[in-house]
Write a protein that holds these residues in place. Structure first.
Motif, PDB file in Angstrom:
ATOM      1  N   ALA A  56       7.828  49.128 -20.429  1.00  0.00           N
ATOM      2  CA  ALA A  56       7.591  50.086 -19.342  1.00  0.00           C
ATOM      3  C   ALA A  56       6.333  49.707 -18.563  1.00  0.00           C
ATOM      4  O   ALA A  56       6.317  49.768 -17.335  1.00  0.00           O
ATOM      5  CB  ALA A  56       7.476  51.501 -19.900  1.00  0.00           C
ATOM      6  N   LEU A  57       5.292  49.314 -19.282  1.00  0.00           N
ATOM      7  CA  LEU A  57       4.056  48.876 -18.622  1.00  0.00           C
ATOM      8  C   LEU A  57       4.338  47.663 -17.740  1.00  0.00           C
ATOM      9  O   LEU A  57       3.886  47.604 -16.593  1.00  0.00           O
ATOM     10  CB  LEU A  57       2.968  48.564 -19.656  1.00  0.00           C
ATOM     11  CG  LEU A  57       1.649  48.044 -19.096  1.00  0.00           C
ATOM     12  CD1 LEU A  57       1.014  49.058 -18.156  1.00  0.00           C
ATOM     13  CD2 LEU A  57       0.692  47.695 -20.238  1.00  0.00           C
ATOM     14  N   ASP A  58       5.089  46.708 -18.246  1.00  0.00           N
ATOM     15  CA  ASP A  58       5.421  45.515 -17.458  1.00  0.00           C
ATOM     16  C   ASP A  58       6.151  45.876 -16.173  1.00  0.00           C
ATOM     17  O   ASP A  58       5.843  45.335 -15.104  1.00  0.00           O
ATOM     18  CB  ASP A  58       6.281  44.548 -18.276  1.00  0.00           C
ATOM     19  CG  ASP A  58       5.520  43.861 -19.392  1.00  0.00           C
ATOM     20  OD1 ASP A  58       4.266  43.927 -19.403  1.00  0.00           O
ATOM     21  OD2 ASP A  58       6.179  43.263 -20.264  1.00  0.00           O
ATOM     22  N   ILE A  59       7.115  46.792 -16.265  1.00  0.00           N
ATOM     23  CA  ILE A  59       7.879  47.188 -15.076  1.00  0.00           C
ATOM     24  C   ILE A  59       6.970  47.866 -14.055  1.00  0.00           C
ATOM     25  O   ILE A  59       7.021  47.563 -12.862  1.00  0.00           O
ATOM     26  CB  ILE A  59       9.055  48.109 -15.464  1.00  0.00           C
ATOM     27  CG1 ILE A  59      10.105  47.304 -16.225  1.00  0.00           C
ATOM     28  CG2 ILE A  59       9.664  48.780 -14.237  1.00  0.00           C
ATOM     29  CD1 ILE A  59      11.167  48.150 -16.903  1.00  0.00           C
ATOM     30  N   LEU A  60       6.114  48.775 -14.522  1.00  0.00           N
ATOM     31  CA  LEU A  60       5.203  49.462 -13.607  1.00  0.00           C
ATOM     32  C   LEU A  60       4.231  48.487 -12.954  1.00  0.00           C
ATOM     33  O   LEU A  60       3.940  48.586 -11.760  1.00  0.00           O
ATOM     34  CB  LEU A  60       4.452  50.563 -14.353  1.00  0.00           C
ATOM     35  CG  LEU A  60       5.317  51.725 -14.834  1.00  0.00           C
ATOM     36  CD1 LEU A  60       4.528  52.636 -15.763  1.00  0.00           C
ATOM     37  CD2 LEU A  60       5.899  52.496 -13.660  1.00  0.00           C
ATOM     38  N   VAL A  61       3.721  47.536 -13.719  1.00  0.00           N
ATOM     39  CA  VAL A  61       2.799  46.530 -13.173  1.00  0.00           C
ATOM     40  C   VAL A  61       3.516  45.698 -12.108  1.00  0.00           C
ATOM     41  O   VAL A  61       2.944  45.405 -11.055  1.00  0.00           O
ATOM     42  CB  VAL A  61       2.216  45.645 -14.297  1.00  0.00           C
ATOM     43  CG1 VAL A  61       1.543  44.398 -13.736  1.00  0.00           C
ATOM     44  CG2 VAL A  61       1.231  46.448 -15.141  1.00  0.00           C
ATOM     45  N   GLU A  62       4.759  45.325 -12.366  1.00  0.00           N
ATOM     46  CA  GLU A  62       5.508  44.553 -11.371  1.00  0.00           C
ATOM     47  C   GLU A  62       5.706  45.350 -10.085  1.00  0.00           C
ATOM     48  O   GLU A  62       5.466  44.839  -8.992  1.00  0.00           O
ATOM     49  CB  GLU A  62       6.867  44.140 -11.928  1.00  0.00           C
ATOM     50  CG  GLU A  62       6.800  43.026 -12.937  1.00  0.00           C
ATOM     51  CD  GLU A  62       8.173  42.636 -13.466  1.00  0.00           C
ATOM     52  OE1 GLU A  62       9.189  43.247 -13.057  1.00  0.00           O
ATOM     53  OE2 GLU A  62       8.222  41.719 -14.289  1.00  0.00           O
ATOM     54  N   LEU A  63       6.147  46.592 -10.212  1.00  0.00           N
ATOM     55  CA  LEU A  63       6.417  47.398  -9.018  1.00  0.00           C
ATOM     56  C   LEU A  63       5.147  47.671  -8.220  1.00  0.00           C
ATOM     57  O   LEU A  63       5.081  47.404  -7.022  1.00  0.00           O
ATOM     58  CB  LEU A  63       7.079  48.717  -9.407  1.00  0.00           C
ATOM     59  CG  LEU A  63       8.456  48.637 -10.050  1.00  0.00           C
ATOM     60  CD1 LEU A  63       8.968  50.033 -10.387  1.00  0.00           C
ATOM     61  CD2 LEU A  63       9.431  47.896  -9.164  1.00  0.00           C
ATOM     62  N   GLY A  72      -4.092  56.507 -11.729  1.00  0.00           N
ATOM     63  CA  GLY A  72      -5.030  57.125 -12.664  1.00  0.00           C
ATOM     64  C   GLY A  72      -4.567  58.480 -13.168  1.00  0.00           C
ATOM     65  O   GLY A  72      -4.785  58.833 -14.330  1.00  0.00           O
ATOM     66  N   GLU A  73      -3.918  59.249 -12.310  1.00  0.00           N
ATOM     67  CA  GLU A  73      -3.474  60.591 -12.691  1.00  0.00           C
ATOM     68  C   GLU A  73      -2.156  60.575 -13.464  1.00  0.00           C
ATOM     69  O   GLU A  73      -1.996  61.298 -14.439  1.00  0.00           O
ATOM     70  CB  GLU A  73      -3.334  61.474 -11.440  1.00  0.00           C
ATOM     71  CG  GLU A  73      -4.651  61.797 -10.768  1.00  0.00           C
ATOM     72  CD  GLU A  73      -5.562  62.644 -11.627  1.00  0.00           C
ATOM     73  OE1 GLU A  73      -5.089  63.614 -12.244  1.00  0.00           O
ATOM     74  OE2 GLU A  73      -6.769  62.319 -11.679  1.00  0.00           O
ATOM     75  N   ALA A  74      -1.206  59.775 -12.991  1.00  0.00           N
ATOM     76  CA  ALA A  74       0.114  59.763 -13.635  1.00  0.00           C
ATOM     77  C   ALA A  74       0.094  58.995 -14.959  1.00  0.00           C
ATOM     78  O   ALA A  74       0.867  59.296 -15.856  1.00  0.00           O
ATOM     79  CB  ALA A  74       1.151  59.162 -12.699  1.00  0.00           C
ATOM     80  N   TRP A  75      -0.781  58.006 -15.056  1.00  0.00           N
ATOM     81  CA  TRP A  75      -0.866  57.199 -16.271  1.00  0.00           C
ATOM     82  C   TRP A  75      -2.328  57.067 -16.706  1.00  0.00           C
ATOM     83  O   TRP A  75      -2.923  55.994 -16.601  1.00  0.00           O
ATOM     84  CB  TRP A  75      -0.253  55.816 -16.045  1.00  0.00           C
ATOM     85  CG  TRP A  75       1.221  55.864 -15.829  1.00  0.00           C
ATOM     86  CD1 TRP A  75       2.178  55.949 -16.794  1.00  0.00           C
ATOM     87  CD2 TRP A  75       1.905  55.863 -14.582  1.00  0.00           C
ATOM     88  NE1 TRP A  75       3.420  56.002 -16.224  1.00  0.00           N
ATOM     89  CE2 TRP A  75       3.286  55.948 -14.854  1.00  0.00           C
ATOM     90  CE3 TRP A  75       1.499  55.800 -13.246  1.00  0.00           C
ATOM     91  CZ2 TRP A  75       4.246  55.966 -13.864  1.00  0.00           C
ATOM     92  CZ3 TRP A  75       2.451  55.819 -12.261  1.00  0.00           C
ATOM     93  CH2 TRP A  75       3.807  55.904 -12.556  1.00  0.00           C
ATOM     94  N   PRO A  76      -2.927  58.172 -17.179  1.00  0.00           N
ATOM     95  CA  PRO A  76      -4.327  58.072 -17.621  1.00  0.00           C
ATOM     96  C   PRO A  76      -4.475  57.144 -18.830  1.00  0.00           C
ATOM     97  O   PRO A  76      -5.539  56.618 -19.088  1.00  0.00           O
ATOM     98  CB  PRO A  76      -4.700  59.507 -17.968  1.00  0.00           C
ATOM     99  CG  PRO A  76      -3.414  60.210 -18.190  1.00  0.00           C
ATOM    100  CD  PRO A  76      -2.381  59.499 -17.367  1.00  0.00           C
ATOM    101  N   LYS A  77      -3.363  56.957 -19.538  1.00  0.00           N
ATOM    102  CA  LYS A  77      -3.305  55.984 -20.631  1.00  0.00           C
ATOM    103  C   LYS A  77      -2.095  55.107 -20.370  1.00  0.00           C
ATOM    104  O   LYS A  77      -1.104  55.569 -19.796  1.00  0.00           O
ATOM    105  CB  LYS A  77      -3.165  56.687 -21.979  1.00  0.00           C
ATOM    106  CG  LYS A  77      -4.380  57.496 -22.348  1.00  0.00           C
ATOM    107  CD  LYS A  77      -4.218  58.125 -23.707  1.00  0.00           C
ATOM    108  CE  LYS A  77      -5.464  58.935 -24.021  1.00  0.00           C
ATOM    109  NZ  LYS A  77      -5.375  59.608 -25.292  1.00  0.00           N
ATOM    110  N   PRO A  78      -2.142  53.851 -20.788  1.00  0.00           N
ATOM    111  CA  PRO A  78      -0.986  52.992 -20.534  1.00  0.00           C
ATOM    112  C   PRO A  78       0.248  53.484 -21.279  1.00  0.00           C
ATOM    113  O   PRO A  78       0.133  54.094 -22.346  1.00  0.00           O
ATOM    114  CB  PRO A  78      -1.435  51.619 -21.045  1.00  0.00           C
ATOM    115  CG  PRO A  78      -2.624  51.858 -21.900  1.00  0.00           C
ATOM    116  CD  PRO A  78      -3.218  53.159 -21.486  1.00  0.00           C
TER     117      PRO A  78
END
Length: 151
Positions: A60-67, A48-54
């Protein structure tokens, strides 16, 4: 990371990278990401803090969701039990006692990152459904509107 042969290779590979990313946040917070329930709370906070918006870049969103999805799911597996199921479609967790108990961690993290939806309800649901005496609810035969106007 704990050496665990029950983790499918695709998930294990994601966890290696997830742990590297989370180490940065662990150092900043002074608290570990150790697959505990407390660490899931820290994950919720960090996302929530590091990515308040996608991220604007869909890749990049796909990679973060996977990790973070792999970390989220593996945390729940270590806390409540169960196993990873991979193959066709998205990997998911199957609860330790019931094949009907399934949790899809990647969509849960996507909802958090893309729409700021909390992951807490997913944690609670998996906790409850992982209990030996849990019984899945019967399928509803009536439509949503039929249930609303039931006599």
């Amino acid at each position: 990371m704990t050496d665990n042969h029950d983790i499918p290779p695709v998930i294990r590979d994601l966890l290696v990278d997830a742990e590297k990313q989370l180490a940065v946040f662990a150092n900043a917070l002074g608290k570990p990401f150790d697959y505990s329930l407390d660490a899931l709370g820290r994950l919720e906070h960090v996302l929530g803090e590091a990515w308040p918006k996608p991220p604007k870049n869909p890749e990049a969103l796909d990679i973060l969701v996977e990790l973070f999805g792999a970390y989220f799911g593996e945390s729940l597996r270590r806390i409540y039990g169960g196993r990873w199921v991979t193959g066709d479609g998205l990997p998911f967790l199957q609860g330790p006692h019931h094949p009907e108990c399934k949790l899809f961690p990647f969509p849960a993290i996507y909802q958090k990152m893309a729409h700021q939806k909390t992951t807490e309800s997913w944690v609670v649901a998996y906790c409850i459904a992982s209990r030996p005496n849990w019984v899945p609810p019967p399928p509803e035969k009536k439509s949503f509107f039929g249930r609303l106007f039931r006599k």
